[in-house]
Design a protein around this motif. Structure first.
Motif: not given
Length: 303
Positions: A87, A118, A123, A128
């Motif tokens: 992140l 992302f 990720y 989110a």
């Protein structure tokens, strides 16, 4: 007219100014307003030709922003967010993208939404969110601004989020030196769960927008143009802030007018000068309110 006489003519009610300080005459006030507008136009023009001299410098640190964010969560009985390196990298890339393509928004001019970053760093999430900020002086100002905004506050106090990434990056945006803060929230998805969520309240929620970020200086950016800026390798910090230059001049001009009004009221009362028109008390209150609003004005914007 010598200098002393000119000052008296400008600030003291007397026969030479029809018993009203010259600075309070409509013609003089018009000149002051025109001067301020010309100054602002010249400042904006100068920012275009020499952005490295005028700009915005801050002392925001990623560590402080994360610490303050977790403090706000703790006050509500929520678990602290854990820093995630992916992140951090995604936030760094988002800040670099904004500088590289000169925009200030959640979605880039080319249509790239925050969730694209992302995906770039691998990720996978079920929840989110993103908070953005720019032009703040310190970490406290950033977090307080977010907390005063319902949508950004919802991101910070969302119990679904488990991890955080942050980037604080200096660079040039729209010709002005500035500091961008990108804050990303996420909850990693189990291997068996699809990456894309639906809604924050449902089992697979939709990502939520806000703004912020932390600098992770280990992973290179995909965007070569933004690499130096995202890593803090910018030019010498700006010498002056255009916001504080404008605020200082506004305070100076309003202070002079406010002082002249107060002096005018006192002398008119003491000398028992009779006027057919004029509402100095109302003007004093109005200028005082303007002065207070300028004093309370702070730099910074959030998305």
């Amino acid at each position: 007219m010598n200098l002393l006489e000119w000052v008296r003519h400008l600030f003291v009610p007397r026969h030479s100014n029809n018993h009203r300080a010259k600075i309070l005459h409509p013609s003089t006030l018009s000149v002051i307003v025109a001067f301020f507008l010309i100054y602002q136009f010249a400042l904006n023009f100068y920012l275009l030709v020499s952005p490295a001299v005028l700009g915005f410098a801050s002392n925001i640190t990623p560590e402080q922003v994360i610490e303050l964010t977790n403090q706000k969560r703790a006050e509500q009985g929520l678990a602290p967010l854990t820093i995630n390196s992916k992140l951090n990298e995604a936030a760094q890339r988002k800040a670099g993208d904004m500088f590289a393509f000169n925009y200030w928004a959640h979605t880039s001019p080319s249509g790239r939404d925050p969730w694209a970053f992302f995906k770039e760093v691998g990720y996978k999430y079920i929840y989110a969110g993103e908070n953005l900020a720019r032009d703040f002086m310190n970490s406290e100002g950033v977090v307080e601004a977010w907390m005063n905004s319902p949508t950004h506050r919802d991101n910070i106090l969302n119990s679904n989020y488990k991890e955080i990434g942050l980037a604080v990056v200096n660079g040039t945006l729209n010709g002005v030196e500035t500091t961008l803060v990108v804050q990303l929230f996420g909850t990693p998805a189990p291997v068996s769960v699809a990456q894309r969520p639906q809604t924050a309240a449902s089992p697979l929620p939709t990502p939520k927008l806000g703004e912020a970020s932390i600098v992770e200086e280990k992973t290179p950016l995909a965007l070569p143009v933004a690499l130096a800026q995202a890593r803090g390798e910018t030019t010498t910090p700006p010498l002056l802030s255009p916001f504080w230059l404008t605020k200082t001049l506004a305070l100076f001009l309003l202070g002079i007018i406010l002082g002249a009004l107060a002096l005018d009221i006192i002398l008119v009362y003491q000398r028992k000068i009779i006027r057919l028109s004029g509402r100095n008390i109302a003007h004093l209150i109005f200028i005082g309110a303007l002065l207070l609003s300028v004093i309370l004005t702070t730099p910074g914007a959030i998305l």
